[in-house]
Design a protein around this motif. Structure first.
Motif, PDB file in Angstrom:
ATOM      1  N   ARG A 177      -0.290  -1.109   6.020  1.00 34.13           N
ATOM      2  CA  ARG A 177       0.212   0.246   6.179  1.00 34.13           C
ATOM      3  C   ARG A 177       0.503   0.885   4.638  1.00 34.13           C
ATOM      4  O   ARG A 177       0.069   2.067   4.550  1.00 34.13           O
ATOM      5  N   GLY A 178       0.689  -0.089   3.903  1.00 30.41           N
ATOM      6  CA  GLY A 178       1.076   0.769   2.347  1.00 30.41           C
ATOM      7  C   GLY A 178      -0.178   0.578   1.580  1.00 30.41           C
ATOM      8  O   GLY A 178      -0.138   1.275   0.528  1.00 30.41           O
ATOM      9  N   LEU A 179      -1.363   0.269   2.307  1.00 29.21           N
ATOM     10  CA  LEU A 179      -2.515   0.261   1.167  1.00 29.21           C
ATOM     11  C   LEU A 179      -3.180   1.718   1.620  1.00 29.21           C
ATOM     12  O   LEU A 179      -3.324   2.056   2.796  1.00 29.21           O
ATOM     13  N   PRO A 180      -3.984   2.434   0.607  1.00 33.89           N
ATOM     14  CA  PRO A 180      -4.475   3.614   0.949  1.00 33.89           C
ATOM     15  C   PRO A 180      -5.890   3.330   1.797  1.00 33.89           C
ATOM     16  O   PRO A 180      -6.535   2.112   1.879  1.00 33.89           O
ATOM     17  N   ILE A 181      -6.074   4.243   2.818  1.00 36.46           N
ATOM     18  CA  ILE A 181      -7.001   4.099   3.733  1.00 36.46           C
ATOM     19  C   ILE A 181      -8.524   3.797   3.148  1.00 36.46           C
ATOM     20  O   ILE A 181      -9.401   2.872   3.854  1.00 36.46           O
ATOM     21  N   GLU A 182      -8.838   4.291   2.085  1.00 35.41           N
ATOM     22  CA  GLU A 182     -10.026   4.023   1.403  1.00 35.41           C
ATOM     23  C   GLU A 182     -10.352   2.823   0.713  1.00 35.41           C
ATOM     24  O   GLU A 182     -11.325   2.476   0.118  1.00 35.41           O
ATOM     25  N   CYS A 183      -9.286   2.049   0.319  1.00 35.48           N
ATOM     26  CA  CYS A 183      -9.003   0.898   0.098  1.00 35.48           C
ATOM     27  C   CYS A 183     -10.006  -0.301   0.781  1.00 35.48           C
ATOM     28  O   CYS A 183      -9.667  -0.377   1.980  1.00 35.48           O
ATOM     29  N   GLU A 184     -10.932  -1.025   0.169  1.00 37.74           N
ATOM     30  CA  GLU A 184     -11.581  -1.979   0.681  1.00 37.74           C
ATOM     31  C   GLU A 184     -10.910  -3.204   1.340  1.00 37.74           C
ATOM     32  O   GLU A 184     -11.207  -3.674   2.394  1.00 37.74           O
ATOM     33  N   LEU A 185      -9.608  -3.565   0.914  1.00 39.13           N
ATOM     34  CA  LEU A 185      -8.838  -4.419   1.386  1.00 39.13           C
ATOM     35  C   LEU A 185      -8.274  -3.690   2.875  1.00 39.13           C
ATOM     36  O   LEU A 185      -8.025  -4.601   3.668  1.00 39.13           O
ATOM     37  N   TYR A 186      -7.861  -2.670   3.028  1.00 40.82           N
ATOM     38  CA  TYR A 186      -7.381  -2.159   4.063  1.00 40.82           C
ATOM     39  C   TYR A 186      -8.380  -2.155   5.449  1.00 40.82           C
ATOM     40  O   TYR A 186      -8.226  -2.505   6.293  1.00 40.82           O
ATOM     41  N   ARG A 187      -9.784  -2.155   4.741  1.00 41.64           N
ATOM     42  CA  ARG A 187     -10.929  -2.181   5.739  1.00 41.64           C
ATOM     43  C   ARG A 187     -11.147  -3.649   6.237  1.00 41.64           C
ATOM     44  O   ARG A 187     -11.107  -3.907   7.477  1.00 41.64           O
ATOM     45  N   GLU A 188     -10.747  -4.582   5.364  1.00 41.94           N
ATOM     46  CA  GLU A 188     -10.875  -5.925   5.639  1.00 41.94           C
ATOM     47  C   GLU A 188      -9.916  -6.493   6.544  1.00 41.94           C
ATOM     48  O   GLU A 188     -10.094  -7.069   7.648  1.00 41.94           O
ATOM     49  N   LEU A 189      -8.626  -6.019   6.481  1.00 47.12           N
ATOM     50  CA  LEU A 189      -7.506  -6.119   7.105  1.00 47.12           C
ATOM     51  C   LEU A 189      -7.568  -5.480   8.564  1.00 47.12           C
ATOM     52  O   LEU A 189      -7.030  -6.107   9.575  1.00 47.12           O
TER      53      LEU A 189
END
Length: 238
Positions: A177-189
């Protein structure tokens, strides 16, 4: 003996020792206090176990969390926790400064067990107690716009370490939740939501290495661009 019984016993004993007396009696009592011990005769006369060696302690000065210090003390004295008199005496030995002064203000003979000593100690320094953070606090940790992924991971781990008994599932959700939505790691998780916390951090570390490489490459490109512009300026000068 429960906490309530200890509280009532200590308060009644302290109240009884402080009642009555004129100024001279009070002065005499104060002098006697400085030369006496708050412990009962039974504790004072108790002898330590054979071959007992006092552990090295970080002393309590009266300016930190009393509960944390009690846990620290008990962990070092765990082999002697049944030796009530020894626990009392050793605990008094590792008080320093203002805490030592406070200890000697306790009326003579007012402490008959380590439970009683622990009670009056925590009560005296209750204002220094550290407010324990709730696991939900992690949902307030967000990656800053100018913060590298590696720094965010370190900061999140440090915050989690301050929360006792934090559930891994809550920590995993809060980290994502603390990651920006556009972050690739957010997409991976988001694609792989069933990872346990250790796997989440492992995945994050891999992305952090890639993120560091991108930042380093970006800085190198900027430096090369500036150098090229400087060369062009020099050539254009007469």
């Amino acid at each position: 003996m429960c906490v309530e019984d200890v509280e009532m016993l200590v308060n009644n004993r302290l109240r009884g020792l402080k009642i009555g007396g004129n100024f001279e009696d009070a002065l005499r009592m104060e002098v006697d206090q400085a030369n006496s011990s708050p412990f009962t005769t039974e504790i004072k006369q108790a002898t330590p176990p054979k071959r007992f060696s006092t552990p090295f302690f970080t002393c309590f000065n009266g300016d930190s969390d009393p509960e944390s210090h009690l846990k620290y003390f008990k962990s070092l004295m765990i082999l002697y926790k049944t030796e009530d008199a020894l626990m009392c005496k050793v605990f008094a030995m590792n008080l320093r400064g203002a805490a030592q002064d406070w200890f000697h203000t306790l009326p003579s003979g007012s402490i008959s067990s380590f439970k009683e000593l622990a009670y009056v100690f925590t009560k005296e320094y209750t204002s220094y107690r550290t407010i324990k953070k709730n696991p939900d606090h992690l949902f307030n940790v967000h990656k800053k716009s100018d913060e590298s992924l590696q720094d965010y991971i370190k900061r999140f781990k440090a915050e989690r370490a301050n929360i006792v008994g934090c559930d891994d599932q809550i920590a995993s959700s809060a980290f994502k939740r603390g990651l920006p939505i556009e972050c690739e790691l957010y997409r991976e998780l988001t694609i792989s939501p069933c990872q346990i916390l250790i796997e989440v951090f492992a995945t994050a570390e891999h992305y952090a290495l890639w993120d560091d490489d991108q930042i380093a490459a970006k800085k190198a490109n900027q430096a090369a661009k500036l150098a090229s512009e400087e060369n062009c300026k020099r050539r254009s000068q007469p």
